[in-house]
Design a protein around this motif. Structure first.
Motif: not given
Length: 371
Positions: A48-69
């Motif tokens: 089976w497959r699971i698909d999830g979409l992360d489009e935020g929001p994030y706590p601040d503008g440091d997108d790379r940091w939160w996306a990596a987390a």
């Protein structure tokens, strides 16, 4: 300030069965993914497959940091479920348009609260040390530089019996001669080397044979200083793809290439007395690759004379001295400001491999010449 990232990430987890899929979907829903769907994996009989979409929001503008987390958390989930993870990024409207079909399992009304609640438990990025030593600046050349360099023993190797990325290594001597030309075609020769001799983190049985010729180039006083520094950086990279263990033999072409670099460290370290500060810094990095390396007083003195922080050299010296506590503290500190280091700590490497890969990453960030 709460922000939304410019790009959305689609996480696709491929798991063994429906039960795993629904458990994974429950977790992604709890993490505030905007869309979560499950469906049979049509490429397998029972998966089976699971698909999830992360489009935020994030706590601040440091997108790379939160996306990596988020990536670390979902990668850990995939491993826990016995599956594998694939990701893609796109503008949110594009990601939604092409989001995989399946059974929807989330309530879109709670995304914001869940997303921020989950990420609020993650530490924000700490400020990176302000590096002021200037070792990443190009230094003016000096001495009798320029002109072709003769590579001793190049024709004594049976290159045709060895292999490269595209088959027999017949072209390798010409690639090395291109480097030895020491001229304006240098970049092209380097590109050929990293297409044929080393290719996308893969070495071949010809790779270890080339190291002694790279060392000859590095030691030649005719080589342009910028080329010398570049070769040292490349050798540090090759040596950290699959570092040889502290005990035992090399069991891969990558480890054999590392062994070749380690075996030639005395030749490289002979450069120290006349070397520029930038070259000395990379010699310290390379010395840390040797299993059971011993601290050298000149390394410590070089570091003492250096202004300000140097995460890369501090880690190299800790590795060289065998100070495991300092190595641990330095890598964890780097992970608090560098998301790539944080990701490396999660990779299934041996401890030694992980530490050396982190060292090379920090050195490349801090010590490589930047224009």
């Amino acid at each position: 300030m709460i922000t939304f990232p410019r790009y959305a990430t689609t996480y696709s987890l491929f798991v063994p069965d429906e039960e795993s899929a629904r458990e994974g979907a429950r977790v992604l829903t709890g993490r505030g993914h905007a869309i979560v769907r499950v469906a049979p994996d049509t490429t397998t009989d029972s998966g089976w497959r699971i698909d999830g979409l992360d489009e935020g929001p994030y706590p601040d503008g440091d997108d790379r940091w939160w996306a990596a987390a988020e990536h670390r958390a979902v990668a850990a989930l995939a491993e826990e479920l016995g599956g594998r993870l694939s990701t893609s990024m796109a503008l949110p409207e594009t990601a939604r348009r092409f989001f995989p079909e399946g059974e929807g399992v989330r309530d879109p009304g709670t995304v914001r609260e869940l997303r921020l609640g989950v990420l609020s438990r993650e530490p924000a990025r700490t400020p990176a040390p302000a590096v002021v030593h200037g070792l990443g600046r190009r230094e003016p050349s000096g001495g009798p530089t320029g002109g072709p360099i003769v590579l001793d023993g190049l024709d004594d190797v049976d290159w045709a019996s060895l292999t490269g990325a595209y088959g027999p290594a017949d072209e390798v001597p010409d690639i090395l001669r291109g480097l030895a030309a020491n001229d304006e075609e240098w970049e092209g020769a380097v590109e050929e080397y990293f297409s044929t001799v080393v290719h996308q983190d893969t070495c071949y049985d010809c790779t270890p044979e080339t190291i002694r010729f790279l060392v000859q180039l590095v030691r030649s006083p005719r080589l342009f200083p910028a080329y010398r520094l570049e070769l040292l950086i490349h050798m540090a990279y090759v040596a950290t793809i699959d570092p040889v263990p502290a005990t035992g033999e090399a069991d891969s072409d990558e480890a054999a290439a590392c062994r070749a670099v380690v075996d030639h460290l005395p030749d490289l370290l002979a450069l120290w007395p006349e070397a520029s500060a930038a070259v000395r810094a990379w010699l310290i990095v390379l010395a840390a690759v040797r299993p059971g390396a011993q601290p050298r007083p000149e390394f410590e003195e070089f570091r003492r004379r250096l202004d300000g922080p140097s995460p890369a050299l501090d880690l190299a010296l800790a590795l060289t001295s065998g100070d495991g506590g300092a190595v641990r503290d330095l890598t964890l500190a780097a992970a608090s400001w560098d998301e790539e280091v944080s990701a490396m700590l999660e990779e299934p490497f041996t401890r030694r491999t992980r530490e050396l890969k982190i060292l090379f990453h920090l050195a490349l960030t801090e010590l490589a010449p930047s224009d």
